[in-house]
Write a protein that holds these residues in place. Structure first.
Motif, PDB file in Angstrom:
ATOM      1  N   LEU A 185       0.831  -1.207   0.000  1.00  0.00           N
ATOM      2  CA  LEU A 185       0.000   0.000   0.000  1.00  0.00           C
ATOM      3  C   LEU A 185       0.865   1.256   0.000  1.00  0.00           C
ATOM      4  CD1 LEU A 185      -2.796  -1.000   2.563  1.00  0.00           C
ATOM      5  CD2 LEU A 185      -3.039  -0.723   0.087  1.00  0.00           C
ATOM      6  N   VAL A 186       1.917   1.264   0.804  1.00  0.00           N
ATOM      7  CA  VAL A 186       2.792   2.436   0.888  1.00  0.00           C
ATOM      8  C   VAL A 186       3.507   2.664  -0.436  1.00  0.00           C
ATOM      9  CG1 VAL A 186       4.783   3.428   2.051  1.00  0.00           C
ATOM     10  CG2 VAL A 186       3.058   2.206   3.386  1.00  0.00           C
ATOM     11  N   VAL A 187       4.042   1.600  -1.026  1.00  0.00           N
ATOM     12  CA  VAL A 187       4.745   1.737  -2.308  1.00  0.00           C
ATOM     13  C   VAL A 187       3.780   2.167  -3.404  1.00  0.00           C
ATOM     14  CG1 VAL A 187       6.055   0.501  -4.062  1.00  0.00           C
ATOM     15  CG2 VAL A 187       6.503   0.069  -1.651  1.00  0.00           C
ATOM     16  N   LEU A 188       2.574   1.605  -3.409  1.00  0.00           N
ATOM     17  CA  LEU A 188       1.557   1.985  -4.387  1.00  0.00           C
ATOM     18  C   LEU A 188       1.219   3.467  -4.272  1.00  0.00           C
ATOM     19  CD1 LEU A 188      -0.550   1.183  -6.544  1.00  0.00           C
ATOM     20  CD2 LEU A 188      -2.088   0.548  -4.673  1.00  0.00           C
ATOM     21  N   GLY A 189       1.054   3.942  -3.029  1.00  0.00           N
ATOM     22  CA  GLY A 189       0.722   5.346  -2.819  1.00  0.00           C
ATOM     23  C   GLY A 189       1.842   6.286  -3.234  1.00  0.00           C
ATOM     24  N   ILE A 190       3.084   5.946  -2.897  1.00  0.00           N
ATOM     25  CA  ILE A 190       4.217   6.807  -3.237  1.00  0.00           C
ATOM     26  C   ILE A 190       4.403   6.879  -4.752  1.00  0.00           C
ATOM     27  CG2 ILE A 190       6.723   7.018  -3.088  1.00  0.00           C
ATOM     28  CD1 ILE A 190       6.539   5.894  -0.251  1.00  0.00           C
ATOM     29  N   THR A 191       4.236   5.750  -5.439  1.00  0.00           N
ATOM     30  CA  THR A 191       4.370   5.745  -6.895  1.00  0.00           C
ATOM     31  C   THR A 191       3.292   6.606  -7.542  1.00  0.00           C
ATOM     32  OG1 THR A 191       5.178   3.474  -6.706  1.00  0.00           O
ATOM     33  CG2 THR A 191       4.655   4.266  -8.905  1.00  0.00           C
ATOM     34  N   ALA A 192       2.059   6.471  -7.053  1.00  0.00           N
ATOM     35  CA  ALA A 192       0.971   7.291  -7.587  1.00  0.00           C
ATOM     36  C   ALA A 192       1.217   8.771  -7.330  1.00  0.00           C
ATOM     37  CB  ALA A 192      -0.355   6.861  -6.962  1.00  0.00           C
ATOM     38  N   LEU A 193       1.764   9.099  -6.163  1.00  0.00           N
ATOM     39  CA  LEU A 193       2.079  10.503  -5.860  1.00  0.00           C
ATOM     40  C   LEU A 193       3.108  11.049  -6.837  1.00  0.00           C
ATOM     41  CD1 LEU A 193       2.254  10.747  -1.952  1.00  0.00           C
ATOM     42  CD2 LEU A 193       0.821  12.110  -3.487  1.00  0.00           C
ATOM     43  N   ALA A 194       4.141  10.277  -7.128  1.00  0.00           N
ATOM     44  CA  ALA A 194       5.191  10.741  -8.037  1.00  0.00           C
ATOM     45  C   ALA A 194       4.632  11.060  -9.415  1.00  0.00           C
ATOM     46  CB  ALA A 194       6.292   9.688  -8.136  1.00  0.00           C
ATOM     47  N   VAL A 195       3.767  10.176  -9.932  1.00  0.00           N
ATOM     48  CA  VAL A 195       3.188  10.390 -11.259  1.00  0.00           C
ATOM     49  C   VAL A 195       2.167  11.530 -11.231  1.00  0.00           C
ATOM     50  CG1 VAL A 195       1.809   9.307 -13.079  1.00  0.00           C
ATOM     51  CG2 VAL A 195       3.586   7.991 -11.914  1.00  0.00           C
ATOM     52  N   SER A 196       1.349  11.572 -10.187  1.00  0.00           N
ATOM     53  CA  SER A 196       0.255  12.541 -10.136  1.00  0.00           C
ATOM     54  C   SER A 196       0.740  13.963  -9.910  1.00  0.00           C
ATOM     55  CB  SER A 196      -0.735  12.149  -9.027  1.00  0.00           C
ATOM     56  OG  SER A 196      -1.271  10.871  -9.273  1.00  0.00           O
ATOM     57  N   GLY A 203      -2.869   8.749  -3.649  1.00  0.00           N
ATOM     58  CA  GLY A 203      -1.549   8.420  -3.125  1.00  0.00           C
ATOM     59  C   GLY A 203      -1.435   8.686  -1.640  1.00  0.00           C
ATOM     60  N   ILE A 204      -1.919   9.858  -1.207  1.00  0.00           N
ATOM     61  CA  ILE A 204      -1.879  10.190   0.220  1.00  0.00           C
ATOM     62  C   ILE A 204      -2.712   9.203   1.017  1.00  0.00           C
ATOM     63  CG2 ILE A 204      -2.523  11.930   1.924  1.00  0.00           C
ATOM     64  CD1 ILE A 204      -1.861  14.064  -0.180  1.00  0.00           C
ATOM     65  N   ASP A 205      -3.902   8.886   0.503  1.00  0.00           N
ATOM     66  CA  ASP A 205      -4.793   7.966   1.210  1.00  0.00           C
ATOM     67  C   ASP A 205      -4.172   6.587   1.327  1.00  0.00           C
ATOM     68  OD1 ASP A 205      -7.246   7.332   2.485  1.00  0.00           O
ATOM     69  OD2 ASP A 205      -7.934   6.355   0.660  1.00  0.00           O
ATOM     70  N   ALA A 206      -3.535   6.099   0.250  1.00  0.00           N
ATOM     71  CA  ALA A 206      -2.915   4.771   0.289  1.00  0.00           C
ATOM     72  C   ALA A 206      -1.785   4.715   1.307  1.00  0.00           C
ATOM     73  CB  ALA A 206      -2.401   4.393  -1.105  1.00  0.00           C
ATOM     74  N   VAL A 207      -0.963   5.763   1.358  1.00  0.00           N
ATOM     75  CA  VAL A 207       0.136   5.792   2.332  1.00  0.00           C
ATOM     76  C   VAL A 207      -0.408   5.823   3.753  1.00  0.00           C
ATOM     77  CG1 VAL A 207       2.082   7.147   3.176  1.00  0.00           C
ATOM     78  CG2 VAL A 207       1.756   6.850   0.724  1.00  0.00           C
ATOM     79  N   VAL A 208      -1.425   6.656   3.990  1.00  0.00           N
ATOM     80  CA  VAL A 208      -2.012   6.757   5.335  1.00  0.00           C
ATOM     81  C   VAL A 208      -2.638   5.427   5.750  1.00  0.00           C
ATOM     82  CG1 VAL A 208      -3.839   7.851   6.683  1.00  0.00           C
ATOM     83  CG2 VAL A 208      -2.378   9.248   5.234  1.00  0.00           C
ATOM     84  N   VAL A 209      -3.406   4.818   4.848  1.00  0.00           N
ATOM     85  CA  VAL A 209      -4.032   3.528   5.167  1.00  0.00           C
ATOM     86  C   VAL A 209      -2.967   2.481   5.463  1.00  0.00           C
ATOM     87  CG1 VAL A 209      -5.387   1.622   4.199  1.00  0.00           C
ATOM     88  CG2 VAL A 209      -6.154   3.966   3.884  1.00  0.00           C
ATOM     89  N   GLY A 210      -1.869   2.509   4.697  1.00  0.00           N
ATOM     90  CA  GLY A 210      -0.796   1.552   4.936  1.00  0.00           C
ATOM     91  C   GLY A 210      -0.177   1.712   6.307  1.00  0.00           C
ATOM     92  N   PHE A 211       0.125   2.959   6.714  1.00  0.00           N
ATOM     93  CA  PHE A 211       0.740   3.184   8.026  1.00  0.00           C
ATOM     94  C   PHE A 211      -0.241   2.882   9.162  1.00  0.00           C
ATOM     95  CE2 PHE A 211       3.929   5.883   5.761  1.00  0.00           C
ATOM     96  CZ  PHE A 211       5.048   5.197   6.209  1.00  0.00           C
ATOM     97  N   VAL A 212      -1.511   3.229   8.977  1.00  0.00           N
ATOM     98  CA  VAL A 212      -2.512   2.923  10.008  1.00  0.00           C
ATOM     99  C   VAL A 212      -2.647   1.417  10.171  1.00  0.00           C
ATOM    100  CG1 VAL A 212      -4.971   3.035  10.555  1.00  0.00           C
ATOM    101  CG2 VAL A 212      -3.781   5.077   9.770  1.00  0.00           C
ATOM    102  N   ARG A 213      -2.654   0.708   9.052  1.00  0.00           N
ATOM    103  CA  ARG A 213      -2.750  -0.745   9.121  1.00  0.00           C
ATOM    104  C   ARG A 213      -1.532  -1.345   9.801  1.00  0.00           C
ATOM    105  NH1 ARG A 213      -5.826  -4.566   7.201  1.00  0.00           N
ATOM    106  NH2 ARG A 213      -4.953  -6.616   6.824  1.00  0.00           N
ATOM    107  N   ASN A 214      -0.361  -0.759   9.557  1.00  0.00           N
ATOM    108  CA  ASN A 214       0.866  -1.244  10.180  1.00  0.00           C
ATOM    109  C   ASN A 214       0.800  -1.082  11.696  1.00  0.00           C
ATOM    110  OD1 ASN A 214       3.618  -2.217  10.123  1.00  0.00           O
ATOM    111  ND2 ASN A 214       4.240  -0.131  10.587  1.00  0.00           N
ATOM    112  N   ARG A 215       0.317   0.080  12.156  1.00  0.00           N
ATOM    113  CA  ARG A 215       0.186   0.296  13.598  1.00  0.00           C
ATOM    114  C   ARG A 215      -0.839  -0.652  14.213  1.00  0.00           C
ATOM    115  NH1 ARG A 215      -0.521   6.405  15.346  1.00  0.00           N
ATOM    116  NH2 ARG A 215      -0.457   5.286  17.323  1.00  0.00           N
ATOM    117  N   SER A 216      -1.910  -0.900  13.476  1.00  0.00           N
ATOM    118  CA  SER A 216      -2.939  -1.813  13.984  1.00  0.00           C
ATOM    119  C   SER A 216      -2.398  -3.230  14.116  1.00  0.00           C
ATOM    120  CB  SER A 216      -4.140  -1.796  13.038  1.00  0.00           C
ATOM    121  OG  SER A 216      -5.110  -2.736  13.435  1.00  0.00           O
TER     122      SER A 216
END
Length: 207
Positions: free
Chosen positions: A29-40, A176-189
């Motif tokens: 999720l984090v990698v997907l979000g960062i890649t989308a951010l770079a392109v977007s 991209g922001i949402d994917a990164v946030v969801v990834g980190f929240v899931r990691n903490r959970s």
């Protein structure tokens, strides 16, 4: 075989390892979000498009998602492996289709062909959106952003509309922001659940 039949007749539940449906791994999720951010960020014209940097980020993002897909496949999470392998190949396919032609390396694809290609991925994202319709609101929102981003990009490619392409870039940034946030929240959970499990097992041993 006889042991299994005996256990079932005795009324004991057999040991199973339940798999939560539609689970996506945190690194992917984090990698997907960062890649989308770079392109977007480049599509939205917020960051000047540097072909070399965008090429490197997209290449690393696509390969990173393929590695995550391989890891999830070995762990038995077929759903996550399929999703990240698909999107990893998608980002890699953008290199010869979009990024290199923008840098003057190779010919750009026809507008209708690129639009159809992006629209197919948008439809694929809608299918994933539907798979989360009942059990995970955060994932549903995330894939809603992703589907909107791809369909807007398809419309922008078909009409050659710069405002449409810019709009798709802003929606991609939200995704991209949402994917990164969801990834980190899931990691903490996941870490929190692991600590709770450790505490429970220690308590059992102390009795």
């Amino acid at each position: 075989m006889m042991g299994i039949i005996t256990a079932e007749r005795a009324g004991h539940s057999l040991p199973t390892s339940p798999v939560e449906p539609a689970v996506l791994g945190t690194p992917g999720l984090v990698v997907l979000g960062i890649t989308a951010l770079a392109v977007s960020l480049c599509d939205a014209e917020i960051v000047p498009p540097a072909a070399g940097a965008l090429l490197l980020l997209t290449l690393c993002g696509g390969l990173g998602q393929l590695l995550v897909a391989a890891r999830d496949w070995r762990r038995g999470n077929i759903f996550s492996a399929t999703v990240f392998a698909a999107y990893g190949l998608f980002w890699l396919s953008l290199i010869p289709l979009v990024i290199l032609p923008r840098a003057g390396q190779g010919a750009s694809p026809q507008a209708q062909a690129l639009s159809a290609y992006l629209a197919i991925w948008g439809i694929f994202s809608i299918v994933l959106f539907r798979s989360f319709a009942k059990n995970n609101r955060s994932m549903r929102v995330m894939f809603g952003f992703l589907a909107s981003f791809l369909l807007l990009a398809a419309a922008g490619a078909a009409t050659q509309s710069n405002p449409m392409q810019t709009t798709s870039g802003y929606v991609g940034i939200l995704f991209g922001i949402d994917a990164v946030v969801v990834g980190f929240v899931r990691n903490r959970s996941e870490k929190g659940q692991g600590h709770q499990g450790d505490t429970y097992s220690i308590g059992r041993k102390g009795r």
